[in-house]
Design a protein around this motif. Structure first.
Motif, PDB file in Angstrom:
ATOM      1  N   ILE A  19       0.833  -1.209   0.000  1.00 28.90           N
ATOM      2  CA  ILE A  19       0.000   0.000   0.000  1.00 28.90           C
ATOM      3  C   ILE A  19       0.863   1.253   0.000  1.00 28.90           C
ATOM      4  N   ILE A  20       1.923   1.235   0.812  1.00 25.83           N
ATOM      5  CA  ILE A  20       2.810   2.407   0.885  1.00 25.83           C
ATOM      6  C   ILE A  20       3.555   2.605  -0.432  1.00 25.83           C
ATOM      7  N   LEU A  21       4.052   1.501  -1.024  1.00 25.97           N
ATOM      8  CA  LEU A  21       4.813   1.606  -2.267  1.00 25.97           C
ATOM      9  C   LEU A  21       3.953   2.129  -3.420  1.00 25.97           C
ATOM     10  N   GLN A  22       2.671   1.805  -3.409  1.00 24.79           N
ATOM     11  CA  GLN A  22       1.782   2.298  -4.458  1.00 24.79           C
ATOM     12  C   GLN A  22       1.361   3.742  -4.213  1.00 24.79           C
ATOM     13  N   GLY A  23       1.553   4.233  -2.978  1.00 26.27           N
ATOM     14  CA  GLY A  23       1.155   5.586  -2.646  1.00 26.27           C
ATOM     15  C   GLY A  23      -0.299   5.697  -2.250  1.00 26.27           C
ATOM     16  N   LYS A  24      -0.934   4.585  -1.934  1.00 25.33           N
ATOM     17  CA  LYS A  24      -2.356   4.605  -1.587  1.00 25.33           C
ATOM     18  C   LYS A  24      -2.618   5.219  -0.218  1.00 25.33           C
ATOM     19  N   ASN A  25      -1.576   5.416   0.576  1.00 31.23           N
ATOM     20  CA  ASN A  25      -1.752   6.024   1.888  1.00 31.23           C
ATOM     21  C   ASN A  25      -1.691   7.546   1.823  1.00 31.23           C
ATOM     22  N   GLU A  26      -1.458   8.096   0.639  1.00 30.52           N
ATOM     23  CA  GLU A  26      -1.365   9.543   0.474  1.00 30.52           C
ATOM     24  C   GLU A  26      -2.629  10.083  -0.211  1.00 30.52           C
ATOM     25  N   LYS A  83      15.294 -11.811   3.279  1.00 34.58           N
ATOM     26  CA  LYS A  83      14.877 -10.664   2.469  1.00 34.58           C
ATOM     27  C   LYS A  83      14.079 -11.116   1.248  1.00 34.58           C
ATOM     28  N   GLU A  84      14.492 -12.230   0.670  1.00 32.46           N
ATOM     29  CA  GLU A  84      13.824 -12.736  -0.525  1.00 32.46           C
ATOM     30  C   GLU A  84      12.374 -13.145  -0.228  1.00 32.46           C
ATOM     31  N   VAL A  85      12.145 -13.681   0.961  1.00 30.28           N
ATOM     32  CA  VAL A  85      10.792 -14.084   1.355  1.00 30.28           C
ATOM     33  C   VAL A  85       9.875 -12.862   1.375  1.00 30.28           C
ATOM     34  N   LEU A  86      10.336 -11.772   1.977  1.00 29.36           N
ATOM     35  CA  LEU A  86       9.518 -10.561   2.045  1.00 29.36           C
ATOM     36  C   LEU A  86       9.311  -9.961   0.660  1.00 29.36           C
ATOM     37  N   LYS A  87      10.346  -9.954  -0.160  1.00 22.77           N
ATOM     38  CA  LYS A  87      10.222  -9.402  -1.513  1.00 22.77           C
ATOM     39  C   LYS A  87       9.217 -10.194  -2.338  1.00 22.77           C
ATOM     40  N   LYS A  88       9.244 -11.518  -2.229  1.00 28.70           N
ATOM     41  CA  LYS A  88       8.287 -12.339  -2.972  1.00 28.70           C
ATOM     42  C   LYS A  88       6.858 -12.085  -2.493  1.00 28.70           C
ATOM     43  N   ALA A  89       6.684 -11.906  -1.190  1.00 34.15           N
ATOM     44  CA  ALA A  89       5.350 -11.637  -0.651  1.00 34.15           C
ATOM     45  C   ALA A  89       4.833 -10.286  -1.139  1.00 34.15           C
ATOM     46  N   VAL A  90       5.695  -9.270  -1.145  1.00 35.49           N
ATOM     47  CA  VAL A  90       5.274  -7.938  -1.595  1.00 35.49           C
ATOM     48  C   VAL A  90       5.015  -7.942  -3.101  1.00 35.49           C
ATOM     49  N   LEU A  91       5.865  -8.635  -3.869  1.00 39.00           N
ATOM     50  CA  LEU A  91       5.671  -8.712  -5.313  1.00 39.00           C
ATOM     51  C   LEU A  91       4.312  -9.314  -5.656  1.00 39.00           C
ATOM     52  N   GLY A  92       3.893 -10.299  -4.885  1.00 33.86           N
ATOM     53  CA  GLY A  92       2.601 -10.912  -5.125  1.00 33.86           C
ATOM     54  C   GLY A  92       1.438  -9.982  -4.850  1.00 33.86           C
ATOM     55  N   MET A  93       1.661  -8.934  -4.062  1.00 35.82           N
ATOM     56  CA  MET A  93       0.584  -8.020  -3.702  1.00 35.82           C
ATOM     57  C   MET A  93       0.588  -6.729  -4.515  1.00 35.82           C
ATOM     58  N   LEU A  94       1.659  -6.497  -5.278  1.00 31.35           N
ATOM     59  CA  LEU A  94       1.696  -5.315  -6.143  1.00 31.35           C
ATOM     60  C   LEU A  94       1.008  -5.626  -7.468  1.00 31.35           C
ATOM     61  N   PRO A  95       0.409  -4.627  -8.120  1.00 33.48           N
ATOM     62  CA  PRO A  95      -0.192  -4.855  -9.428  1.00 33.48           C
ATOM     63  C   PRO A  95       0.871  -5.291 -10.440  1.00 33.48           C
ATOM     64  N   LYS A  96       0.469  -6.221 -11.320  1.00 33.37           N
ATOM     65  CA  LYS A  96       1.415  -6.757 -12.304  1.00 33.37           C
ATOM     66  C   LYS A  96       1.435  -5.838 -13.523  1.00 33.37           C
ATOM     67  N   ASN A  97       2.229  -4.773 -13.463  1.00 33.65           N
ATOM     68  CA  ASN A  97       2.349  -3.848 -14.576  1.00 33.65           C
ATOM     69  C   ASN A  97       3.777  -3.315 -14.634  1.00 33.65           C
ATOM     70  N   LYS A  98       4.023  -2.326 -15.476  1.00 31.83           N
ATOM     71  CA  LYS A  98       5.387  -1.838 -15.675  1.00 31.83           C
ATOM     72  C   LYS A  98       5.932  -1.077 -14.468  1.00 31.83           C
ATOM     73  N   LEU A  99       5.082  -0.711 -13.532  1.00 26.17           N
ATOM     74  CA  LEU A  99       5.537   0.013 -12.347  1.00 26.17           C
ATOM     75  C   LEU A  99       6.012  -0.924 -11.238  1.00 26.17           C
ATOM     76  N   GLN A 100       5.747  -2.212 -11.380  1.00 31.85           N
ATOM     77  CA  GLN A 100       6.073  -3.168 -10.323  1.00 31.85           C
ATOM     78  C   GLN A 100       7.569  -3.173  -9.998  1.00 31.85           C
ATOM     79  N   LYS A 101       8.427  -3.178 -10.999  1.00 31.80           N
ATOM     80  CA  LYS A 101       9.876  -3.215 -10.754  1.00 31.80           C
ATOM     81  C   LYS A 101      10.368  -1.930 -10.098  1.00 31.80           C
ATOM     82  N   LYS A 102       9.806  -0.789 -10.503  1.00 38.25           N
ATOM     83  CA  LYS A 102      10.200   0.485  -9.898  1.00 38.25           C
ATOM     84  C   LYS A 102       9.799   0.524  -8.426  1.00 38.25           C
ATOM     85  N   ARG A 103       8.622  -0.011  -8.132  1.00 37.10           N
ATOM     86  CA  ARG A 103       8.120   0.047  -6.764  1.00 37.10           C
ATOM     87  C   ARG A 103       8.892  -0.892  -5.842  1.00 37.10           C
ATOM     88  N   ILE A 104       9.222  -2.089  -6.325  1.00 31.07           N
ATOM     89  CA  ILE A 104       9.886  -3.070  -5.454  1.00 31.07           C
ATOM     90  C   ILE A 104      11.315  -2.623  -5.115  1.00 31.07           C
TER      91      ILE A 104
END
Length: 110
Positions: A19-26, A83-104
């Motif tokens: 949620i924070i990485l997408q900016g939904k809290n702002e 660290k990889e476990v958390l990254k995989k969990a967050v990747l699964g919750m981010l939208p699958k689009n071109k912004l995913q790599k920038k956000r992670i």
């Protein structure tokens, strides 16, 4: 923004980070923007994971060769690189689009 992972479940932390990485809290949230806030995660080794999930959760990947499917359990991956476990969990919750790599890339795990 700093997040303390001590005694919090993996899914709850991952959804909070997504949620924070997408900016939904702002209030100025725009879905087409990557957002700008970075997230620092502390005490990842003290994260709370259910024993059943720790043994039964399996991550699959394929090498590209015939019969090249590889699997690793959550327990093995967590011992190897938490660290990889958390990254995989967050990747699964981010939208699958071109912004995913920038956000992670804006996650800092200490």
């Amino acid at each position: 923004m700093k997040i303390d992972a001590k005694n919090k479940s993996l899914g709850r932390i991952a959804s909070e980070i997504a949620i924070i990485l997408q900016g939904k809290n702002e209030p100025s949230f725009q879905p087409e923007k990557a957002g700008s806030e970075t997230v620092e995660v502390e005490n990842l080794e003290k994260i709370k994971i259910n024993d059943k999930k720790f043994e039964k959760k399996i991550y699959y990947r394929h090498t590209g060769y015939p019969g090249g499917i590889k699997k690793i359990t959550l327990k093995e991956l967590f011992e190897k690189d938490p660290k990889e476990v958390l990254k995989k969990a967050v990747l699964g919750m981010l939208p699958k689009n071109k912004l995913q790599k920038k956000r992670i890339k804006r996650i800092i795990i200490k």
